[in-house]
Write a protein that holds these residues in place. Structure first.
Motif, mmCIF file in Angstrom:
data_model
loop_
_atom_site.group_PDB
_atom_site.id
_atom_site.type_symbol
_atom_site.label_atom_id
_atom_site.label_comp_id
_atom_site.label_asym_id
_atom_site.label_seq_id
_atom_site.Cartn_x
_atom_site.Cartn_y
_atom_site.Cartn_z
ATOM 1 N N ALA A 6 6.602 9.524 3.268
ATOM 2 C CA ALA A 6 5.817 9.780 4.491
ATOM 3 C C ALA A 6 5.260 8.480 5.041
ATOM 4 N N ARG A 7 4.743 7.642 4.139
ATOM 5 C CA ARG A 7 4.151 6.389 4.618
ATOM 6 C C ARG A 7 5.197 5.429 5.153
ATOM 7 N N GLN B 208 6.764 0.323 0.004
ATOM 8 C CA GLN B 208 5.882 1.340 -0.574
ATOM 9 C C GLN B 208 6.164 1.536 -2.068
ATOM 10 N N VAL C 67 5.105 14.509 -6.074
ATOM 11 C CA VAL C 67 4.059 14.329 -5.064
ATOM 12 C C VAL C 67 3.992 12.872 -4.611
ATOM 13 N N GLU C 68 4.029 11.952 -5.587
ATOM 14 C CA GLU C 68 3.988 10.528 -5.240
ATOM 15 C C GLU C 68 5.160 10.148 -4.340
ATOM 16 N N ARG D 137 7.035 11.969 -2.346
ATOM 17 C CA ARG D 137 6.880 12.503 -0.977
ATOM 18 C C ARG D 137 5.918 11.653 -0.165
ATOM 19 N N ASP D 138 4.852 11.233 -0.836
ATOM 20 C CA ASP D 138 3.830 10.454 -0.153
ATOM 21 C C ASP D 138 4.369 9.067 0.263
#
Ligand SMILES: *Cc1c(COP(=O)(O)O)cnc(C)c1O
Length: 460
Positions: free
Chosen positions: A77-78, A121, A70-71, A73-74
């Motif tokens: 995305a950012r 990121q 999940v991290e 993917r996030d």
């Protein structure tokens, strides 16, 4: 997934450690212990997916435990949310079987944004978690520095100081470094040339007291995290041209060899790449090496494609490591010889390199002529680095589709483009006010001045 040094004599590290460390302690570069592969079905399923989805599939196996699914993917995305094109890396047809992969839709208009935005990121997430802070110091001839400042501006866990040669970067490049107003990013104009800046950075890393007191970290092109992020667009481009049913070739405008090495990683992961063509300008150490087997330093000649003006190509060490069958001792010996001017690649290793990489070179006149020709015949404005690529690619066109990487937007190098076409390439509308934003210019005349700027600013 563990990471090992190309010189075989440094501790093996996790993805997180390799990314935060950059250079290995034995002077080598980190590579994954094993390159994971993706099967044909997984590659075929990428057709029509978003760039972010493909990025996740390609990079996930390399990241190991550093981030959860999940991290990760996030973070992806950012990283790509600020790009000016929904495809992130759109493909444009130039001619039958010749395509341009536009890698210049990121915030600073060069392909370095693909890796730097993601590294920003990933650093922030890893450092915040461990409640720590680092100071990134880097030298730039233009594109890396602007990409780094853009990627790290406003982040909490990182201060960034970029040294650039005063008066020797293009106005667009300088403004991209001096106009961000966040107080964790700093551009320092140094009296001297790019080599002066690079030597200062090296000195700071070798000054262990200073290094430890400010927790220095690097994000230059040898950072494994940067190479990894560049593997992704080889997949998106090839898949949109019919891979895995069809092979695809790539021509890559090359300087430090990071981008073309990412293509090699894609091939090793199972992407059916026919040829990887290394395109150089008149600073042609890589083309000469592939032709003769002798890697010999010469002085750098300034060209209209400055981001490829190099004397030695740092990521070539990774290519050598694989060409020598992952023999760190052999790589170490060659790098020792490089200190005294050069080395000769063994017959077995040069054969292995030639199996993977073809090469070509464009003179200044050929580069200018390519910019003129591609505008007149194909209606495309090319930046000078991309023009080196298309010139070299032409010698390798055939039945396999060829993709030339467009490494920067023409508006980043307007003078060369205007001289060759009579047209002044406009900046994309989203950064049209770059020339109106206020600049913060900090000058430094020597290393001591640079160090005191750094210690003062991180204390405040
Ligand atoms: C950095 C850069 C290159 C060279 O890429 P490497 O990964 O160093 O080989 C080519 N073109 C442009 C515009 C660049 O900024």
């Amino acid at each position: 997934m563990r990471y090992i040094s190309t010189r075989g004599d440094a501790p093996t590290l996790s993805f997180e450690e390799a990314m935060l460390t950059g250079l290995a302690r034995d002077g080598g570069l980190y590579v994954p212990e094993e390159i994971p592969t993706l099967d044909a079905q997984t590659i075929a399923a990428m057709a029509g997916q978003s760039y972010e989805e493909v990025a996740y599939t390609v990079m996930r196996p390399f990241v190991g435990e550093t981030f959860t699914d999940v991290e990760f993917r996030d973070l992806i995305a950012r990283a790509y949310a600020g790009f000016g094109h929904a495809a992130r890396a759109p493909l444009v047809q130039l001619a039958p079987n010749h395509f341009l992969l536009e890698l210049f839709h990121g915030p600073t208009l060069a392909f370095k944004d693909f890796a730097m935005q993601l590294i920003g990121q990933m650093f922030e997430a890893a450092l915040t978690r461990s409640n720590s802070r680092v100071t990134i110091v880097g030298a730039t001839s233009g594109d890396t520095g602007s990409a780094a400042i853009e990627a790290f501006r406003g982040l909490e866990a990182v201060d960034v100081f970029i040294l650039y040669p005063h008066g020797r970067v293009s106005e667009v490049q300088r403004r991209q470094m001096t106009t961000p107003s966040e107080d964790n990013v700093h551009a320092i104009a140094v009296d001297g040339d790019f080599d002066t800046c690079q030597a200062m950075v090296k000195d700071m890393f070798n000054d262990f007291d200073f290094r430890d007191s400010v927790r220095l970290a690097g994000v230059n092109s040898i950072n494994w995290g940067r190479v990894l992020a560049q593997v992704v667009y080889y997949f998106t481009a090839a898949v949109s041209l019919g891979t895995p049913q069809r092979k695809v070739s790539f021509t890559v405008p090359t300087g430090n060899f990071g981008d073309v090495f990412a293509g090699y990683v894609a091939k090793r992961m199972g992407l059916p790449i026919a040829d990887l063509v290394v395109a150089t300008n008149t600073n042609d150490i890589l083309h000469r090496t592939l032709e003769t087997g002798a890697y010999t330093k010469e002085s750098v000649t300034p060209t209209i494609s400055p981001s490829m003006d190099i004397q030695v190509s740092s990521n070539f060490e990774r290519a050598l490591f694989y060409a020598y069958g992952q023999d760190g001792g052999a790589v170490k010996a060659q790098m020792e010889d490089l200190k005294s001017g050069g080395f000769t690649v063994s017959q077995g290793a040069i054969d292995a390199l030639r199996d993977t990489y073809l090469s070509g070179r464009a003179s200044e006149n050929e580069t200018r002529a390519a910019i003129t020709r591609y505008h007149a015949r194909h209606g495309e404005l090319l930046c000078p680095h991309t023009a080196v690529g298309t010139h070299v690619a032409e010698a390798h066109l055939g039945t396999v589709p060829m993709v030339t990487l467009a490494t920067a937007h023409p508006a980043k190098f307007p003078d060369a483009v205007e001289a060759a076409t009579g047209l002044h390439p406009p900046l994309p509308p989203r950064m049209g006010d770059l020339y109106d934003r206020p600049e913060r210019i900090t000058r430094a005349k020597d290393l001591d001045a640079v160090k005191s700027i750094i210690t003062d600013r991180i204390a405040s």
